[in-house]
Design a protein around this motif. Structure first.
Motif, short mmCIF file in Angstrom:
data_model
loop_
_atom_site.label_atom_id
_atom_site.label_comp_id
_atom_site.label_asym_id
_atom_site.label_seq_id
_atom_site.Cartn_x
_atom_site.Cartn_y
_atom_site.Cartn_z
N GLN A 98 -1.30 10.42 7.82
CA GLN A 98 -2.42 9.58 7.38
C GLN A 98 -2.11 8.88 6.07
OE1 GLN A 98 -6.17 11.67 7.33
NE2 GLN A 98 -7.18 10.09 6.12
N PHE A 99 -1.46 9.57 5.15
CA PHE A 99 -1.08 8.97 3.87
C PHE A 99 -0.21 7.74 4.10
CE2 PHE A 99 1.73 8.35 0.27
CZ PHE A 99 0.91 8.53 -0.83
N HIS A 100 0.82 7.91 4.91
CA HIS A 100 1.74 6.79 5.16
C HIS A 100 1.08 5.69 5.98
CE1 HIS A 100 5.43 8.63 3.50
NE2 HIS A 100 4.81 9.76 3.79
N ALA A 101 0.16 6.07 6.86
CA ALA A 101 -0.52 5.08 7.69
C ALA A 101 -1.37 4.13 6.86
CB ALA A 101 -1.37 5.77 8.74
N ILE A 102 -1.93 4.62 5.76
CA ILE A 102 -2.75 3.76 4.89
C ILE A 102 -1.89 2.61 4.35
CG2 ILE A 102 -4.01 3.65 2.69
CD1 ILE A 102 -4.75 6.65 3.22
N ILE A 103 -0.68 2.93 3.94
CA ILE A 103 0.23 1.92 3.39
C ILE A 103 0.67 0.96 4.48
CG2 ILE A 103 2.51 1.57 2.36
CD1 ILE A 103 2.06 4.31 0.93
N VAL A 104 1.04 1.50 5.64
CA VAL A 104 1.50 0.64 6.74
C VAL A 104 0.39 -0.29 7.19
CG1 VAL A 104 2.37 0.62 9.10
CG2 VAL A 104 3.23 2.31 7.47
N ARG A 105 -0.83 0.23 7.27
CA ARG A 105 -1.98 -0.59 7.66
C ARG A 105 -2.18 -1.74 6.69
NH1 ARG A 105 -6.84 2.89 6.97
NH2 ARG A 105 -6.67 2.14 4.84
N ALA A 106 -2.05 -1.46 5.40
CA ALA A 106 -2.26 -2.49 4.38
C ALA A 106 -1.17 -3.56 4.40
CB ALA A 106 -2.34 -1.85 3.00
N SER A 107 -0.02 -3.25 5.00
CA SER A 107 1.06 -4.25 5.08
C SER A 107 0.67 -5.40 5.99
CB SER A 107 2.35 -3.61 5.59
OG SER A 107 2.28 -3.35 6.98
N GLN A 108 -0.25 -5.13 6.93
CA GLN A 108 -0.71 -6.12 7.90
C GLN A 108 0.44 -6.67 8.73
OE1 GLN A 108 -3.27 -9.08 6.09
NE2 GLN A 108 -4.39 -7.54 4.90
N ASN A 109 1.43 -5.80 8.97
CA ASN A 109 2.57 -6.20 9.80
C ASN A 109 2.57 -5.34 11.06
OD1 ASN A 109 5.38 -6.20 10.88
ND2 ASN A 109 5.76 -7.54 9.14
N THR A 110 2.13 -5.92 12.15
CA THR A 110 1.96 -5.15 13.38
C THR A 110 3.30 -4.70 13.97
OG1 THR A 110 1.86 -7.20 14.67
CG2 THR A 110 -0.23 -6.24 13.96
N GLU A 111 4.37 -5.45 13.72
CA GLU A 111 5.66 -5.06 14.26
C GLU A 111 6.18 -3.79 13.60
OE1 GLU A 111 7.10 -6.32 16.94
OE2 GLU A 111 5.33 -7.59 17.09
N ILE A 112 6.03 -3.70 12.28
CA ILE A 112 6.42 -2.48 11.57
C ILE A 112 5.57 -1.32 12.05
CG2 ILE A 112 6.42 -1.31 9.33
CD1 ILE A 112 7.22 -3.93 8.04
N GLU A 113 4.29 -1.57 12.22
CA GLU A 113 3.37 -0.52 12.65
C GLU A 113 3.76 0.01 14.03
OE1 GLU A 113 -1.45 0.28 12.60
OE2 GLU A 113 -0.66 -1.73 12.22
N LYS A 114 4.13 -0.88 14.95
CA LYS A 114 4.52 -0.46 16.29
C LYS A 114 5.83 0.33 16.27
CE LYS A 114 4.08 -4.58 18.16
NZ LYS A 114 4.09 -5.68 19.17
N LEU A 115 6.79 -0.14 15.49
CA LEU A 115 8.07 0.56 15.41
C LEU A 115 7.90 1.97 14.85
CD1 LEU A 115 10.29 -2.37 14.09
CD2 LEU A 115 10.55 -1.21 16.29
N LEU A 116 7.11 2.10 13.79
CA LEU A 116 6.89 3.42 13.20
C LEU A 116 6.10 4.33 14.12
CD1 LEU A 116 6.21 2.41 9.48
CD2 LEU A 116 8.15 3.73 10.34
#
Length: 225
Positions: A140-158
């Motif tokens: 959840q901690f890391h997801a907050i940062i990834v969500r704020a990046s607003q980059n769906t490709e990074i989010e899908k890869l992770l």
């Protein structure tokens, strides 16, 4: 297959997605062990669906590296290779570092407070030896940062990589990664973000995904054995 016997039949209108989520959870949490043979007819019967959504789910899990197949012979849970940890950690570190660089100018005070609250809860979970809860809070901690990046490709890869790492860690080291130093590394990330020092935050998140020397030694010993 040692699948949960209490599994209720799934909603047929959502069968494919629910089958996929159930199988993925069982694989990640080792209810379906590495190397376990997966029989679509048996899974379909247990889940109360036809074989079609089971086969579709297995194909998707194969794409994610959690299932392997031999054409017309067998389908099984992918082996849990220690070498994968060495291969995957740098990739996740690079993706999360990029996500943090993108997220830094977008993170609000509310986001930072959420990071602090999650990290506090994580510390409490580790102290209480609530390993499953700690794993969820770390993600959840890391997801907050990834969500704020607003980059769906990074989010899908992770989203594809992190379950593989969790499964391997559980298979070989229990909750090895849920160590107290993660709390301090998270605090360093938050402090750097509050200070507007994005590069320090990036270095801290990379450190958070750096394998400790003692674990590297365990991996090297096990792989070479």
């Amino acid at each position: 297959m040692p699948i949960p016997t209490s599994t209720a039949p799934l909603n047929r209108s959502l069968a494919r997605e629910e089958v996929y989520r159930s199988l993925k959870q069982w694989i990640i949490e080792l209810q379906l062990a590495p190397g376990e043979i997966l029989r679509d007819q048996e899974l379909a019967l247990q889940l109360g669906v036809s074989r079609t959504p089971v086969r579709e789910a297995l194909r998707q899990l194969e794409d994610e590296g959690l299932v392997i197949t031999s054409f017309h012979k067998w389908t099984k849970v992918a082996p849990s290779r220690l070498e994968e940890i060495i291969e995957l950690y740098p990739v996740v570190a690079a993706l999360e570092a990029t996500a943090l660089e993108l997220a830094a100018p977008r993170l609000t005070e509310t986001d930072l407070q959420e990071l602090e609250a999650v990290n506090t809860a994580l510390a409490q979970a580790i102290a209480a030896h609530a390993h499953q809860r700690a794993t969820e809070l770390d993600a959840q901690f890391h997801a907050i940062i990834v969500r704020a990046s607003q980059n769906t490709e990074i989010e899908k890869l992770l989203a594809n990589l992190r379950p593989r790492i969790k499964r391997i860690e559980l298979a070989h080291f229990g909750d090895q990664r849920m160590a107290p130093q993660s709390i301090q590394e998270h605090k360093t990330i938050i402090a750097a973000l509050r200070a507007g020092d994005t590069q320090a935050a990036v270095q801290a998140i990379k450190q958070n995904w750096t394998l400790p020397p003692d674990l590297l030694q365990v991996i090297a010993t096990t792989v070479s054995a």
